[in-house]
Design an enzyme around this catalytic site. Structure first.
Site, PDB file in Angstrom:
ATOM      1  N   HIS A   1      35.573  66.623  23.958  1.00  0.00           N
ATOM      2  CA  HIS A   1      34.280  66.014  23.622  1.00  0.00           C
ATOM      3  C   HIS A   1      33.917  65.041  24.748  1.00  0.00           C
ATOM      4  O   HIS A   1      34.781  64.360  25.305  1.00  0.00           O
ATOM      5  CB  HIS A   1      34.370  65.287  22.277  1.00  0.00           C
ATOM      6  CG  HIS A   1      33.035  64.847  21.773  1.00  0.00           C
ATOM      7  ND1 HIS A   1      32.420  63.714  22.257  1.00  0.00           N
ATOM      8  CD2 HIS A   1      32.179  65.395  20.876  1.00  0.00           C
ATOM      9  CE1 HIS A   1      31.242  63.597  21.655  1.00  0.00           C
ATOM     10  NE2 HIS A   1      31.077  64.602  20.809  1.00  0.00           N
TER      11      HIS A   1
ATOM     12  N   GLY B   1      23.830  61.628  20.835  1.00  0.00           N
ATOM     13  CA  GLY B   1      23.610  60.300  20.277  1.00  0.00           C
ATOM     14  C   GLY B   1      22.408  59.578  20.864  1.00  0.00           C
ATOM     15  O   GLY B   1      22.247  58.375  20.690  1.00  0.00           O
TER      16      GLY B   1
ATOM     17  N   ASN C   1      30.843  65.963  13.228  1.00  0.00           N
ATOM     18  CA  ASN C   1      31.770  65.087  13.962  1.00  0.00           C
ATOM     19  C   ASN C   1      31.499  63.652  13.525  1.00  0.00           C
ATOM     20  O   ASN C   1      30.509  63.059  13.934  1.00  0.00           O
ATOM     21  CB  ASN C   1      31.540  65.260  15.471  1.00  0.00           C
ATOM     22  CG  ASN C   1      32.377  64.287  16.294  1.00  0.00           C
ATOM     23  OD1 ASN C   1      33.340  63.711  15.788  1.00  0.00           O
ATOM     24  ND2 ASN C   1      32.008  64.115  17.557  1.00  0.00           N
ATOM     25  N   TRP C   2      32.382  63.139  12.681  1.00  0.00           N
ATOM     26  CA  TRP C   2      32.149  61.794  12.140  1.00  0.00           C
ATOM     27  C   TRP C   2      32.434  60.695  13.159  1.00  0.00           C
ATOM     28  O   TRP C   2      32.128  59.523  12.903  1.00  0.00           O
ATOM     29  CB  TRP C   2      33.034  61.571  10.907  1.00  0.00           C
ATOM     30  CG  TRP C   2      32.678  62.390   9.711  1.00  0.00           C
ATOM     31  CD1 TRP C   2      31.692  63.345   9.613  1.00  0.00           C
ATOM     32  CD2 TRP C   2      33.303  62.327   8.419  1.00  0.00           C
ATOM     33  NE1 TRP C   2      31.672  63.875   8.344  1.00  0.00           N
ATOM     34  CE2 TRP C   2      32.653  63.278   7.588  1.00  0.00           C
ATOM     35  CE3 TRP C   2      34.342  61.573   7.891  1.00  0.00           C
ATOM     36  CZ2 TRP C   2      33.019  63.479   6.260  1.00  0.00           C
ATOM     37  CZ3 TRP C   2      34.708  61.780   6.559  1.00  0.00           C
ATOM     38  CH2 TRP C   2      34.050  62.720   5.763  1.00  0.00           C
ATOM     39  N   LYS C   3      33.074  61.044  14.255  1.00  0.00           N
ATOM     40  CA  LYS C   3      33.476  60.046  15.271  1.00  0.00           C
ATOM     41  C   LYS C   3      34.288  58.938  14.587  1.00  0.00           C
ATOM     42  O   LYS C   3      35.003  59.206  13.619  1.00  0.00           O
ATOM     43  CB  LYS C   3      32.259  59.499  16.016  1.00  0.00           C
ATOM     44  CG  LYS C   3      31.343  60.629  16.510  1.00  0.00           C
ATOM     45  CD  LYS C   3      30.324  60.185  17.496  1.00  0.00           C
ATOM     46  CE  LYS C   3      29.367  61.342  17.778  1.00  0.00           C
ATOM     47  NZ  LYS C   3      28.625  61.201  18.992  1.00  0.00           N
TER      48      LYS C   3
ATOM     49  N   SER D   1      22.048  65.590  19.262  1.00  0.00           N
ATOM     50  CA  SER D   1      20.921  65.136  18.435  1.00  0.00           C
ATOM     51  C   SER D   1      20.326  66.243  17.567  1.00  0.00           C
ATOM     52  O   SER D   1      19.101  66.335  17.421  1.00  0.00           O
ATOM     53  CB  SER D   1      19.845  64.467  19.304  1.00  0.00           C
ATOM     54  OG  SER D   1      20.391  63.324  19.960  1.00  0.00           O
TER      55      SER D   1
ATOM     56  N   GLU E   1      32.711  62.187  24.814  1.00  0.00           N
ATOM     57  CA  GLU E   1      33.150  60.787  24.644  1.00  0.00           C
ATOM     58  C   GLU E   1      34.617  60.636  25.014  1.00  0.00           C
ATOM     59  O   GLU E   1      35.032  59.622  25.574  1.00  0.00           O
ATOM     60  CB  GLU E   1      32.864  60.337  23.197  1.00  0.00           C
ATOM     61  CG  GLU E   1      31.374  60.101  22.991  1.00  0.00           C
ATOM     62  CD  GLU E   1      30.889  60.272  21.568  1.00  0.00           C
ATOM     63  OE1 GLU E   1      31.699  60.279  20.630  1.00  0.00           O
ATOM     64  OE2 GLU E   1      29.653  60.413  21.401  1.00  0.00           O
TER      65      GLU E   1
ATOM     66  N   GLU F   1      27.253  71.020  24.800  1.00  0.00           N
ATOM     67  CA  GLU F   1      26.645  69.734  24.455  1.00  0.00           C
ATOM     68  C   GLU F   1      26.194  69.016  25.724  1.00  0.00           C
ATOM     69  O   GLU F   1      27.010  68.406  26.422  1.00  0.00           O
ATOM     70  CB  GLU F   1      27.683  68.848  23.756  1.00  0.00           C
ATOM     71  CG  GLU F   1      28.218  69.403  22.464  1.00  0.00           C
ATOM     72  CD  GLU F   1      28.685  68.273  21.562  1.00  0.00           C
ATOM     73  OE1 GLU F   1      28.090  68.107  20.500  1.00  0.00           O
ATOM     74  OE2 GLU F   1      29.622  67.551  21.934  1.00  0.00           O
TER      75      GLU F   1
ATOM     76  N   GLY G   1      26.744  65.110  15.305  1.00  0.00           N
ATOM     77  CA  GLY G   1      27.347  63.783  15.198  1.00  0.00           C
ATOM     78  C   GLY G   1      26.637  62.961  14.139  1.00  0.00           C
ATOM     79  O   GLY G   1      26.883  63.090  12.938  1.00  0.00           O
ATOM     80  N   GLY G   2      25.702  62.115  14.578  1.00  0.00           N
ATOM     81  CA  GLY G   2      25.028  61.149  13.702  1.00  0.00           C
ATOM     82  C   GLY G   2      24.551  61.727  12.373  1.00  0.00           C
ATOM     83  O   GLY G   2      24.803  61.144  11.306  1.00  0.00           O
TER      84      GLY G   2
END
Ligand code: PEP
Length: 260
Positions: A102, A180, A12-14, A220, A104, A174, A241-242
Site C-alpha cells: 500500500h 485520501g 481498508n480501515w487503516k 477516493s 502509505e 491506486e 479507504g475512508g
C-alpha cells in the site's frame, strides 16, 4: 469483464477503530448488505491487527459472508522481528487477503518492491491471497511515467512468483494522488491503467492467467463514483479507504450495480 471475474470490494480501515468499534461496523454492514449483494460481489475487510481476532469471531459466529483481511504482515514465519506479525499467524485466524505495498506503507514505512516480493511469496505460501497495490505519484503522472512506474512495480513485486500460484491474483491500481484526497481518476483513466495492469501481467505470465486477474481501482472511491468506475471492463472491484469506515457508504459502493 469475463464470467469468472467476481468483483472484489475491499475496505481498508487503516489505523482506525478499536475492537469494540470494529464489532459495531461489521454488524451494521452485515445488516446493510443483502444476500444478492454477497452473491454478486466478494467483500473483504482489512482491519487493524488488534481487531483481527474480534472480527474473525463475529464473522464466524454470525455467519457473515465477508472475507477477513489484513493490511500488512512480515515475510518471515517467526523470529526476532519485534512488533511484526507473520503470515502464518494471520492464516491461523482465517485471514483470506493481505494488502501488500500500500502506498502509505511504501511512503511512510519504507516498504520497497523487494519486500513486497518476499511478502507476496510468504502470503501465498501461507495459503492466503495478497492484494498487490501499485500506483504512481502526481509528479510521475504529469511526467507521463504512470505506465512505466506501474509496470516496474508489478515486474519487481512478482519476480520469481510462479504462475501456478497466481490463479485469481489481485492487483489494486491506486494512483497515489487520489488516495485520501477526494480526487478520483476519471473512469476512462482508471480503465486505461487497469487494462495496462492486465497487459503487463499477461506479458509476464499468459493471457489465460491475466483473464482471471482481478484488478481493483482505489483512490477516493465513494457511493457517487462507484458505479461509473466499477462498470469499466478492466476494473474488477475497488480498494476503499475512508468510505469503508461508514457502513451506509460502504454498502452503497458494494451495491454499485443498483445505481447503473
Ligand atoms: C486506500 O486506503 O487504499 C484508499 C484508496 O483510500 P481512500 O479511499 O480514502 O482514498
Amino acid at each position: 469483464m469475463t464470467e469468472q471475474r467476481r468483483p472484489l470490494i475491499s475496505g481498508n480501515w487503516k489505523m482506525n477503530l478499536n475492537h469494540f468499534e470494529a464489532i459495531k461496523l461489521v454488524q451494521e454492514l452485515s445488516y446493510a448488505v443483502s444476500r444478492d449483494d454477497v452473491d454478486a460481489v466478494d467483500i473483504s475487510l482489512h482491519v487493524p491487527f488488534t481487531d483481527v481476532r474480534t472480527v474473525q469471531t463475529v464473522l464466524e459466529a454470525d455467519k457473515i459472508p465477508f472475507f477477513l483481511g489484513a493490511q500488512h504482515c512480515h515475510f518471515e514465519a517467526s523470529g526476532a522481528f519485534t512488533g511484526e506479525i507473520s503470515p502464518t499467524m494471520l492464516a491461523k485466524l482465517n485471514v483470506a487477503y493481505v494488502l501488500v505495498g500500500h502506498s502509505e506503507r511504501r511512503q511512510l514505512f519504507g516498504e520497497d518492491d523487494e519486500m513486497c516480493n518476499a511478502k507476496i511469496k510468504a502470503i501465498i505460501a501461507a495459503e492466503m491471497k495478497p492484494i498487490l497495490c501499485v500506483g504512481e505519484t502526481l509528479e510521475e503522472r504529469d511526467a507521463g511515467e504512470a505506465e512505466t512506474i506501474v509496470t516496474s512495480q508489478i515486474e519487481a513485486c512478482l519476480q520469481g512468483v510462479k504462475a501456478e500460484t497466481l490463479e485469481g491474483f489481485v492487483i489494486a491500481y491506486e494512483p497515489i494522488w487520489a488516495i485520501g484526497t477526494g480526487k478520483t481518476a476519471t473512469a476512462a483513466d482508471a480503465q486505461d491503467m487497469c487494462a495496462h495492469v492486465r497487459r503487463v501481467f499477461a506479458k509476464l505470465y499468459n493471457t489465460e492467467l491475466a483473464d482471471s486477474l482481478r484488478v481493483q481501482y482505489g483512490g477516493s472511491v465513494k457511493p457517487a463514483n462507484a458505479a461509473e468506475l466499477l462498470t469499466q471492463p478492466d476494473i474488477d472491484g475497488a480498494l476503499v479507504g475512508g468510505a469503508s469506515l461508514d457502513a451506509a457508504h460502504f454498502a452503497k459502493i458494494i451495491q454499485y450495480r443498483l445505481a447503473e
